[in-house]
Each structure stands twice: as structure tokens, then as C-alpha cells.
Design an enzyme around this catalytic site. Structure first.
Site, PDB file in Angstrom:
ATOM      1  N   PHE A 468       0.845  -1.185   0.000  1.00 15.80           N
ATOM      2  CA  PHE A 468       0.000   0.000   0.000  1.00 15.80           C
ATOM      3  C   PHE A 468       0.888   1.245   0.000  1.00 15.80           C
ATOM      4  O   PHE A 468       1.852   1.329   0.764  1.00 15.80           O
ATOM      5  CB  PHE A 468      -0.902   0.024   1.236  1.00 15.80           C
ATOM      6  CG  PHE A 468      -2.179  -0.765   1.088  1.00 15.80           C
ATOM      7  CD1 PHE A 468      -2.496  -1.398  -0.103  1.00 15.80           C
ATOM      8  CD2 PHE A 468      -3.061  -0.861   2.148  1.00 15.80           C
ATOM      9  CE1 PHE A 468      -3.673  -2.123  -0.241  1.00 15.80           C
ATOM     10  CE2 PHE A 468      -4.241  -1.577   2.027  1.00 15.80           C
ATOM     11  CZ  PHE A 468      -4.545  -2.216   0.828  1.00 15.80           C
ATOM     12  N   LYS A 469       0.539   2.195  -0.851  1.00 18.56           N
ATOM     13  CA  LYS A 469       1.206   3.503  -0.826  1.00 18.56           C
ATOM     14  C   LYS A 469       0.297   4.443  -0.040  1.00 18.56           C
ATOM     15  O   LYS A 469      -0.617   5.049  -0.581  1.00 18.56           O
ATOM     16  CB  LYS A 469       1.436   4.023  -2.241  1.00 18.56           C
ATOM     17  CG  LYS A 469       2.277   5.287  -2.299  1.00 18.56           C
ATOM     18  CD  LYS A 469       2.491   5.733  -3.737  1.00 18.56           C
ATOM     19  CE  LYS A 469       3.508   6.850  -3.794  1.00 18.56           C
ATOM     20  NZ  LYS A 469       3.109   8.040  -3.028  1.00 18.56           N
ATOM     21  N   TYR A 470       0.547   4.534   1.249  1.00 20.03           N
ATOM     22  CA  TYR A 470      -0.334   5.257   2.140  1.00 20.03           C
ATOM     23  C   TYR A 470      -0.328   6.754   1.850  1.00 20.03           C
ATOM     24  O   TYR A 470       0.688   7.327   1.462  1.00 20.03           O
ATOM     25  CB  TYR A 470       0.059   5.009   3.597  1.00 20.03           C
ATOM     26  CG  TYR A 470      -0.163   3.587   4.031  1.00 20.03           C
ATOM     27  CD1 TYR A 470      -1.425   3.133   4.383  1.00 20.03           C
ATOM     28  CD2 TYR A 470       0.895   2.684   4.070  1.00 20.03           C
ATOM     29  CE1 TYR A 470      -1.630   1.812   4.779  1.00 20.03           C
ATOM     30  CE2 TYR A 470       0.703   1.365   4.456  1.00 20.03           C
ATOM     31  CZ  TYR A 470      -0.563   0.941   4.801  1.00 20.03           C
ATOM     32  OH  TYR A 470      -0.768  -0.362   5.178  1.00 20.03           O
TER      33      TYR A 470
END
Length: 842
Positions: A468-470
Site C-alpha cells: 500500500f502507498k499510504y
């Protein structure tokens, strides 16, 4: 109990700017931060100086005829002599001491950088008071050699100033004048290299302050040292030494457009009874540190007194660049990469023995005097001639530059690097200046992609992980466990390497937050009991653990250590922080699993995915694994300050269209029409040209802005302020665009577009994709202000060209060097550094 050191990189799901909320604050420059408001305030905050309010009838000026025509007679004080012979305490209007704020200037003779002729006058502190005005307060400047010439034409053995005396500030200014007069990268590098070689040969204590002054900063980015000088301080200082009114100074600024130019014009007409000793580089730097250290009641007056002393002692061009330094805008084409390159080259040409190391003929970095003597002068008109010695030196340059940049991105501290260089030269620099817990390193960067298919084209069957690319703030966490189980010492650094330890102590309730929710949280010195918006630290990489640097280890091993040594922590106490690992999926699970994970990312509060190679391997140039033909290596190591195909990013907002948003800098605008009358619309956007060290226009943008943003933009870029001018004052290239006004390039906007096209108007990436056209962005749309990025970290012309080539079906891995950054220096101790954040690619 042993002390434990660990270093982890993580991403904290913290606030970024909400889309509709523009940045009215300037991005923090490298520790020269200032809260200057506008240039109207710069020249308009002080009352007119008269004999009644100046404290002494000593501050007067004599104005040249071109300037006099712009001013009213009432705005010009009549006396043209300043008495500077008093020995009393330095206060505004009193410049008695020949020291600059207690720092003695050594050389007894002074000369004008501009090269005007005149007699050299004695400068002894004991010189009796005499009414002998110097012409424009300028004496003769030593005839320094041209610095922009070929390195092997420049004579470093020629004495630039008296032997055993410190390097004068005029020599640094000589370099700045040369830099501001060219955009040639060759001349810029020659100028910086020859300057640094001269300092290494004639006065090494001036090397460190020169590096900081060239970089327009006072200290490493993680240090809290900030100049903190307001515009009114500079305004009052200029007024006090000139005798001009605020309206007269404002009129001069409207004419010249640059505060440094105004200071040069004003100061060149001030005469003194007694000449001042020349400014020296080290003394100027120390004065700036004293300004930064002025705190509490009366600090503004103390700062003003120091500025006045500097300006009174400055001669010729020194005045211009002193004020530009104080105003955070040197206006020269030298960035960090150029400075590091020049430093490396200067060291190659400096003998090893003089740097404290053994004289080895086969050093990969240092050149012998014999090899240097064999280099042939460049042929006329730039014609290349066979020169084996020059080629050997070029190879050493390449190796030295790579070493210095590598050390700097892992340890961004000029003081530590210079100390390491003086302790043996380049050969052992990486041993003397290692990665250290407590000193942040530059983050690795992700290369953009447009689809999952492109990811498989790039990586083939090589194993990779998707994370995930938060949608939060990237952080680098450093920690040292205390002796006898005492509480650990923790420091948290931003992607700009600034210490933000007091800003991120927040717990989480387990749910991801939107931009709007996160933006409401407090930013600094927060009490745990006051927390209303909770976040979590998501750890995604580990760079250092128990005394071992892990950068060269494959990502699979770094991640395994991270998960085993730092398990998730979720206490029941809402006042305590939460630690978790970045949610991920591996390619071994199959394409269906990756597709499902991608859909999950799209449906959640994330920006998309990060794709990271798990193990180092090699790929075919055409993107397929194995087989015959040329293969390129792909490394799963951690590469600070670089974009490689081992780290890819896929943003959910940009799967259709470009593979990534662009980080662009607003550099100009037009007056709006109709409903947008009174606002700036459209806005001219630019990317950074790393070859010429300026910003080059790409496209106009008029989509994505809210009415609130337009109103705040008008306030931030108000005409006549220090951010907006009717003249092109800053280092930009607008190509065929002709905006109504020009913006100071100081903030970064995230922009989305449909695709990249060839343009007859834009000059961006000209020559990289077409011999006659540049590149432009179709249908640009504003997303948000990137408060976490500086203009030096904006998208580049190379990046723009690579996207265009990918669109043409010539997909190639995005190469190497990325945004400009600085290095970190740390001392070895049992410690740990954790990285966690909301966006894991930086």
C-alpha cells in the site's frame, strides 16, 4: 545490558495538505528559513531616518544621478560622509569597530570587486579620524584570476591574497559573480572547482563556511539552526546606512526588482571617513550564525546591528550578495549536485599528502602532479584533441564524484565530510563518514508506472512485493536503546531530513484517514491528552540494525529483519502510539492475487501501490527475463536519493493517462477573465532543468482550483510582493509563453494530465525528444500543494522526456539520479532507525 542500534524507514499516516487548501507558507529552505513577508514590507517597514530619530547624524548617503532622478529631494539626506571612527558599543548608527561583530578582518588592504581604480588606504584600527572619503566607499580589488576557465589553465599556485591570511569574502563573491553571469554547466563546474581548489591550497579553514554560503544554508537540514531574519531587519539596516526613506527604497526596488541590486546601488554611494578592513569568508559565516543565535527580547535590534556592520564593511559586489544571502536568493546557477561535483574534482587535483593521507600513485581518486602536468590545454573553439592524461583524470573525476555524492546522501553533513577529507582524503572518506543513527539519510525514490502490465513488462518473472502507498507523510525514525533498559532516544525525520520528533506522537484507532481528516490534526508540540485525530506508523523498510548498515542487503532480507525485530504494537491505551507493518502482497501469489490487492488499494484511502524487487537479478533489455542478448542488472538494495526500476509506484489516480502525477513549480500567470477576473488564471507551470539549473515552462493550468484556492493564491502571489513581479527576476525559462506576471519559484504543486505532447511553444526537454520542439502536458489539472517537497525536488526535464518516450512505445526503465538532496553524517553507536509513513516511496 548491551546497547542496541537499529535503523528503520517507515511511513506515518499523517497529514498532507487538503486539496482545496493551498500553501501560503514558503517551503523550508536548507536552514536559512525566514519569515519574510513581502518586499513591500522589506522596504517599507521603517520610518524615515532623520537626525532626530537616527541616534546620530552619521547615517547619510550620496545618490548617483540616475537614481536621484527617481527620488524626491526630500527623500535624500544631504551629507555624503559617514563617520565610522568611534570605538563605542555597536548600536544602530554607530560603526566604530573595525571588527565585524567581534570577528577581526585580517588583510590590511581592500579593493573593489567591480575593479574600479583608486588608491589603497590604511585600515588600521588606530587610524585617526580623517575626512578622507573613499570613492563610493570602494578601494581597489585584487585582480583575481578568472575562475570559469579550464581546470588545467587555472594556476592554483598563484597567490590570490597575502600568504598566511584568511580568504577574503571578495573571493567568494568573485565566484558568485561569475556563476550569476553564465548558464553554462561547464563554466559553473569550473568556477566552483577552481574556487574550492584555491581554498584547499591557500586557506582550508574557509572551505567549510564557503560550502555553506554557496549552498545558502547555515547547517545540515536536520539541525535547528535557522537564520530567522525578518524583512524589516534588512529594511531598517539598509535605511540606516543610507539615509533613504522607506518610499525611496521602495521606488528603487520597483526599478531594480532585486533587494541585492538595491543594496548594491545604495551602498555604492555611501562614503566613509575611515576604510574598513576587508570582510573575510569565515567572519561573514560566523556573523550569520550569530544572527541565528539572537533570541529573546531585543533580538531584532541585535540582528540589525550585525547586518549593518556587514553592510558598512562590504565593498562593491559584496553588498549585493550579502543581501541576497540574507534574502535567501543568491540567484546563481549552483545547486547541491554541482557543489558536490566540484568538491570531488577539487579533491582529485589536491595531493593526498596535503590531506593527511599517503601519497599513492595508484589511488583511484587522487591524481599525481605528474599526471596533471601531462594534460594538454583545450584546443581553440572547443575542438577535442586526443589526450590520454585528461581521459585518465576524467575517470578519476567520475569515481570521486560518485563517492562524494554517495557519502553525502547517506550522511548529509558538510562539517563531517570536510573533517573526513582532511583526515586522509578521498580514499577512506566512506569509512570516516559512515551512515550514522541520529543523522538522516536521503530516502530512496520510486519510478512511476502506468499499469500492472507495465510492471510485469519491467520486472518479468523476477520476484517482487506490492505494498500500500499510504496517503500520509513519509518519516525516517532513528532510535538508540538506553543503557540498563532506560528509555530509548528517538528522533523522527521528514523526507526533507528535518527533525520533526515533536510533531508526530499520535496513536491510531486502526482506520485509514482521508486528507481532510488528517489535515485537522495539530502539527507541533502536541500533548497526548489533546489528540483528536489519530494516526499510525506503518514501517516498510529497515536500513540499519545493531551496528550493521543494511543498505546493500536485498529488500527481502531487510523486510524479514524488520518484521522479526519490530513486531506490530497496538496497545489498548488510546494515548499510546501504534506500530504496524505496511500491508503487502507478493508476486509469488500470482497475478490474480496482485490484481485483487490492487483493487483493495483503489477502494481504500491509499494513493496506490509501491512495487519493490525482493532479490537482485538481471533482466533482458527488452524487459523479458532470461534468454539471449544484453542483460541489465536490477538491484534490490536500498538506493538513497535515486529512482530505479527496483522501486516502482502505481498511483490509482493515474492508471489512465500518465503513469504518475508531475511535481511542478508555478512560475507565472495571466490575469483571469469573466468569473475569474481578479484572480490568476491560467497559471504557468514549470519543471526543473538539471543541466541548466533553472525552471523551464511546460504548460498553462486552469483546472482543479477551488475558489478558495484562487483567493489565497492572489494573496500569496500579490503583485509587487516578493513572490510576484511584472519582470522576470528569477532563474526561469518561459520559452514561447509570455505571462502577465512572474512568480518566484518556491513551492511545488502536484499536477495530473492526460499525456505528454511535443510543443512549438514549450522549451522543456528541448533536444531530448525533438531537435526543434519541447514537451508540454495536455489537460493539466491541479491536485494539491506538495508541502513535503522543495522546488529542487520538482520533476525534471529528463523525467518528462522519459514519460514521452514511454508513450511512444519505447518503454525503458527510468534511470538513476533523482531529486537533489543532501547527505547525512552519524557516529557509530548501538542504535536503531525506523522508517514509517503514509507514502512509502517519498
Amino acid at each position: 545490558m548491551s546497547i542496541e542500534r537499529q535503523c528503520i524507514q517507515a511511513t506515518a499516516a499523517m497529514s498532507k495538505r487538503a486539496q482545496a487548501s493551498p500553501s501560503t507558507s514558503q517551503p523550508k529552505r536548507a536552514k536559512f528559513a525566514s519569515d519574510q513577508s513581502s518586499l513591500k514590507a522589506f522596504f517599507g517597514s521603517s520610518p524615515r531616518l532623520t537626525p532626530a530619530n537616527s541616534g546620530a547624524e552619521k547615517g547619510r548617503n550620496n545618490v548617483t544621478e540616475p537614481v536621484r532622478k527617481q527620488l524626491n529631494a526630500k527623500e535624500i539626506a544631504t551629507p555624503d560622509i559617514i563617520d565610522l571612527t568611534s570605538d563605542s558599543e555597536p548600536t544602530p548608527g554607530n560603526y566604530g569597530s573595525n571588527n565585524i561583530n567581534g570577528l577581526s578582518a585580517a588583510a590590511p588592504q581592500v579593493s573593489d570587486v567591480g575593479g574600479s581604480s583608486g588608491a589603497v588606504l590604511p585600515s588600521s584600527p588606530n587610524t585617526p579620524s580623517r575626512r578622507v572619503p573613499m570613492k563610493n566607499d570602494i578601494a581597489v580589488l585584487p585582480n583575481y584570476q578568472p575562475l570559469g576557465v579550464d581546470l588545467f589553465v587555472y594556476d592554483v599556485q598563484e597567490n590570490p591574497w597575502p600568504v598566511n591570511e584568511p580568504a577574503p569574502y571578495s573571493f567568494l563573491v568573485h565566484a558568485l559573480v561569475t556563476l550569476s553571469g553564465t548558464r553554462s554547466r561547464t563554466i559553473i563546474l569550473n568556477t566552483l572547482t577552481n574556487m574550492l581548489r584555491t581554498l584547499l591550497n591557500w586557506h582550508r579553514p574557509s572551505l567549510l563556511p564557503s560550502l555553506y554560503l554557496l549552498s545558502n544554508c547555515l547547517s545540515p537540514p536536520y539541525s535547528p539552526v535557522e537564520l530567522g531574519i525578518g524583512s524589516s531587519v534588512i529594511s531598517k539596516a539598509i535605511q540606516h546606512i543610507s539615509g533613504l526613506t522607506s518610499s525611496a527604497l521602495r521606488r528603487l526596488y520597483n526599478s531594480f526588482g532585486d533587494p541585492g541590486d538595491v543594496a548594491f546601488e545604495v551602498k555604492s554611494n555611501v562614503r566613509t571617513l575611515v576604510p574598513h578592513p576587508p570582510l573575510i569568508i569565515a567572519a561573514v559565516y560566523e556573523c550569520l550564525l550569530k544572527i541565528a543565535n539572537c533570541k529573546g527580547q531585543g533580538a531584532a535590534k541585535q540582528k540589525q546591528a550585525i547586518v549593518e556592520k556587514l553592510l558598512v564593511a562590504a565593498k562593491g559586489e559584496e553588498s549585493r550578495y550579502l543581501v541576497r544571502t540574507l534574502s535567501l536568493n543568491l540567484r546563481v546557477g549552483a545547486v547541491r549536485t554541482s557543489i558536490l561535483t566540484a568538491l570531488a574534482r577539487a579533491l582529485v587535483l589536491t595531493s593526498q599528502t596535503s590531506l593527511g593521507g599517503p601519497d599513492r600513485d595508484h589511488s583511484p581518486y587522487h591524481a599525481t602532479s605528474k599526471l596533471i602536468s601531462l594534460v594538454q590545454p583545450l584546443a581553440a573553439e572547443g575542438k577535442k584533441v586526443p589526450d590520454g592524461a585528461r581521459e585518465k583524470l576524467h575517470e578519476k573525476f567520475i569515481q570521486a564524484e560518485a563517492l562524494v555524492k554517495k557519502v553525502f546522501v547517506q550522511h548529509p553533513n558538510y562539517e563531517h565530510i570536510v573533517a573526513g577529507l582532511f583526515n586522509g582524503g578521498l580514499d577512506n572518506l566512506d569509512l570516516h563518514v559512515p551512515l550514522t543513527v541520529g543523522i538522516p539519510l536521503h530516502p530512496a525514490l520510486g519510478s512511476p508506472t502506468r499499469s500492472l502490465d507495465e510492471i510485469y513488462d519491467r520486472l518479468g518473472d523476477l520476484p517482487f512485493a506490492v505494498e500500500f502507498k499510504y496517503d500520509g507523510q513519509r518519516a525516517q525514525i532513528h532510535g538508540v536503546r538506553g543503557v540498563n533498559n532506560d528509555n530509548p532516544s528517538i528522533h523522527i525525520f521528514s523526507r526533507h531530513l528535518e527533525d520533526m520528533t515533536t510533531k508526530v506522537s499520535y496513536p491510531s484507532d486502526g482506520g485509514l484517514k482521508s486528507f481532510q481528516e488528517l489535515s485537522n490534526r495539530a502539527r507541533k508540540d502536541v500533548e497526548m491528552s489533546d489528540i483528536k485525530v489519530s494516526v499510525c506508523v506503518y514501517a516498510f523498510d529497515l536500513m540499519y540494525l545493531d551496528g550493521e548498515v543494511l543498505l546493500a542487503q536485498p529488500f527481502r532480507e531487510r523486510r524479514s529483519l524488520l518484521r522479526s525485530r519490530f513486531p506490530p504494537f497496538s496497545p489498548s491505551d488510546k494515548g499510546a502510539g501504534r506500530l504496524d507493518h505496511v500491508e503487502s502482497c507478493e508476486s509469488e501469489a500470482g497475478k490474480d492475487a496482485i490484481e485483487e490487492f490492487w483493487q483493495k488499494a483503489v477502494e481504500s484511502h491509499t494513493e496506490g501501490l509501491m512495487i519493490k524487487l525482493l532479490s537482485s537479478d538481471a533482466m533482458q533489455e527488452d524487459g523479458t527475463q532470461k534468454g539471449n542478448g544484453k542483460r541489465k542488472p536490477l538491484s534490490a538494495t536500498y538506493e538513497p536519493d535515486k529512482r530505479t526500476s527496483a522501486w516502482l509506484k502505481l498511483k490509482k489516480d493515474y492508471v489512465v493517462g500518465l503513469g504518475d502525477t508531475l511535481d511542478m513549480v508555478p512560475i507565472g500567470a495571466w490575469h483571469g477573465n469573466g468569473r475569474k477576473a481578479g484572480w490568476w488564471s491560467p497559471v504557468l507551470l514549470a519543471v526543473r532543468d538539471p543541466r541548466n539549473d533553472y525552471f523551464v515552462a511546460v504548460c498553462k493550468c486552469m483546472s482543479g482550483f477551488s475558489d478558495l484556492f484562487y483567493k489565497e493564491m492572489v494573496a500569496h502571489y500579490s503583485e509587487g510582493s516578493d513572490n510576484c513581479s511584472g519582470k522576470p527576476l528569477w532563474e526561469t525559462n518561459t520559452g514561447g509563453f509570455r505571462p502577465d506576471v512572474y512568480f518566484r519559484p518556491h513551492e511545488v504543486w502536484e499536477i495530473r494530465g492526460a499525456d505528454i505532447t511535443l510543443s512549438p511553444v514549450s522549451l522543456a526537454a528541448s533536444g531530448l525528444c525533438s531537435s526543434s520542439r519541447g514537451l508540454s502536458l495536455r489537460f493539466p489539472r491541479f491536485i494539491k500543494t506538495r508541502e513535503d517537497k522543495s522546488p529542487e525536488q520538482a520533476s525534471t526535464t529528463d523525467f518528462l522526456a522519459q514519460i514521452w518516450k514511454d508513450q511512444q512505445g519505447k518503454s525503458k526503465a527510468t534511470a538513476g539520479d533523482a531529486d537533489d538532496g543532501d547527505l547525512v553524517d552519524v557516529e557509530p553507536e548501538p542504535e536503531w532507525v525506523v522508517g514509517g509513513a503514509g507514502e512509502s516511496d517519498g
